[in-house]
Design an enzyme around this catalytic site. Structure first.
Site, PDB file in Angstrom:
ATOM      1  N   PRO A 145       0.806  -1.221   0.000  1.00  0.00           N
ATOM      2  CA  PRO A 145       0.000   0.000   0.000  1.00  0.00           C
ATOM      3  C   PRO A 145       0.841   1.274   0.000  1.00  0.00           C
ATOM      4  O   PRO A 145       0.328   2.358  -0.269  1.00  0.00           O
ATOM      5  CB  PRO A 145      -0.848  -0.107   1.275  1.00  0.00           C
ATOM      6  CG  PRO A 145      -0.269  -1.212   2.072  1.00  0.00           C
ATOM      7  CD  PRO A 145       0.546  -2.068   1.161  1.00  0.00           C
ATOM      8  N   GLU A 156       1.041  -5.981   7.152  1.00  0.00           N
ATOM      9  CA  GLU A 156       2.031  -5.410   8.079  1.00  0.00           C
ATOM     10  C   GLU A 156       3.380  -5.267   7.386  1.00  0.00           C
ATOM     11  O   GLU A 156       4.224  -4.494   7.810  1.00  0.00           O
ATOM     12  CB  GLU A 156       2.184  -6.252   9.348  1.00  0.00           C
ATOM     13  CG  GLU A 156       0.946  -6.283  10.233  1.00  0.00           C
ATOM     14  CD  GLU A 156      -0.046  -7.369   9.848  1.00  0.00           C
ATOM     15  OE1 GLU A 156       0.153  -8.032   8.803  1.00  0.00           O
ATOM     16  OE2 GLU A 156      -1.042  -7.550  10.577  1.00  0.00           O
ATOM     17  N   ARG A 184      -4.434  -7.524 -20.553  1.00  0.00           N
ATOM     18  CA  ARG A 184      -5.194  -6.838 -21.604  1.00  0.00           C
ATOM     19  C   ARG A 184      -4.304  -6.094 -22.588  1.00  0.00           C
ATOM     20  O   ARG A 184      -4.719  -5.770 -23.696  1.00  0.00           O
ATOM     21  CB  ARG A 184      -6.176  -5.839 -20.987  1.00  0.00           C
ATOM     22  CG  ARG A 184      -7.236  -6.477 -20.113  1.00  0.00           C
ATOM     23  CD  ARG A 184      -8.043  -5.433 -19.372  1.00  0.00           C
ATOM     24  NE  ARG A 184      -8.581  -4.404 -20.258  1.00  0.00           N
ATOM     25  CZ  ARG A 184      -9.613  -4.571 -21.062  1.00  0.00           C
ATOM     26  NH1 ARG A 184     -10.252  -5.727 -21.074  1.00  0.00           N
ATOM     27  NH2 ARG A 184     -10.019  -3.606 -21.839  1.00  0.00           N
TER      28      ARG A 184
END
Ligand code: 6GU
Length: 228
Positions: A89, A116, A154
């Protein structure tokens, strides 16, 4: 394009990979996805791959040695050795521009961690490309890796029908617009009719209507795209 996924939850991937577009790309040897269990590179007899953080705090941290060893071993399994991507993240947020940058790579090694995180030395040693799929927290990098694979597949030539190359799709370079509304049969449902113009056969008018609707949708819902 080849993907090697390193994860503690390899069983999450086969269901996703059997999805028709990806499955066809794999069958047609346009895409190869190899999933590896990080635990195979545990260095102790209990197959331990995570440990408590120095300094205290919640959760468990992926240990540096098994992770670094696994990446090196997987890189040796095929040529070219591939760029390393860490799903985290705190990485660079994935958007279509980033997807297009990554899509030119012949091989990516995707490291999936629990949220974590990894021991910092994994980053210091391997210098991975750090990727996040958005500003929210997932329980692990696996779903994010699938999102990334999905967006990349894609872009592989031949994967989509040639009538719909993703390189000039909505959201691709120079056309960052939302889609116009689409309809199929029946012409009327619960009193809602398909717009007359789409039944007119006038392709010029249809094209103009679609462009206008695209612009209207984008203005209303994603004005940030127009500013860009
Ligand atoms: Cl790549 N991992 C996790 N754990 N959470 C995320 C993410 C990745 N991207 C957005 N949230």
């Amino acid at each position: 394009m080849r993907f090697d996924v390193l994860t503690l939850f390899p069983e999450m991937f086969p269901g996703y990979m059997s999805q028709s577009l990806l499955n066809k790309a794999i069958e047609g040897q346009l895409v190869d996805v190899q999933v590896h269990n990080l635990r195979d590179w545990a260095t102790d007899k209990h197959q331990k791959i995570d440990d408590r953080p120095f300094g205290g705090g919640p959760g468990m941290i992926l240990m540096v040695e098994p992770v670094v060893n696994s990446v090196r071993a997987v890189q040796k399994m095929a040529q070219p050795k591939g760029k390393i991507v860490m799903m985290t993240p705190s990485g660079r947020r994935l958007d279509q521009k980033f997807v297009e940058e990554l899509a030119v790579e012949p091989r990516l090694i995707l490291l999936c961690g629990r949220y974590e995180g990894f021991d910092q030395r994994v980053t210091d040693i391997l210098h991975p490309i750090e990727v996040s799929i958005g500003d929210y927290i997932l329980n692990g990098g696996e779903v994010a890796a699938m999102v990334m694979i999905d967006s990349l597949v894609r872009m592989v030539p031949g994967v989509l029908g040639d009538e719909q190359s993703s390189w000039d799709d909505s959201f691709s370079r120079g056309n960052r617009m939302l889609e116009y509304p689409q309809y199929t049969r029946p012409r009327e449902f619960e009193g809602l009719e398909v717009p007359e113009i789409l039944l007119s056969g006038n392709h010029g008018e249809i094209e103009r209507w679609r462009k206008a609707k695209s612009l209207e949708n984008t203005r209303l819902r994603r004005s940030d795209l127009i500013e860009e």
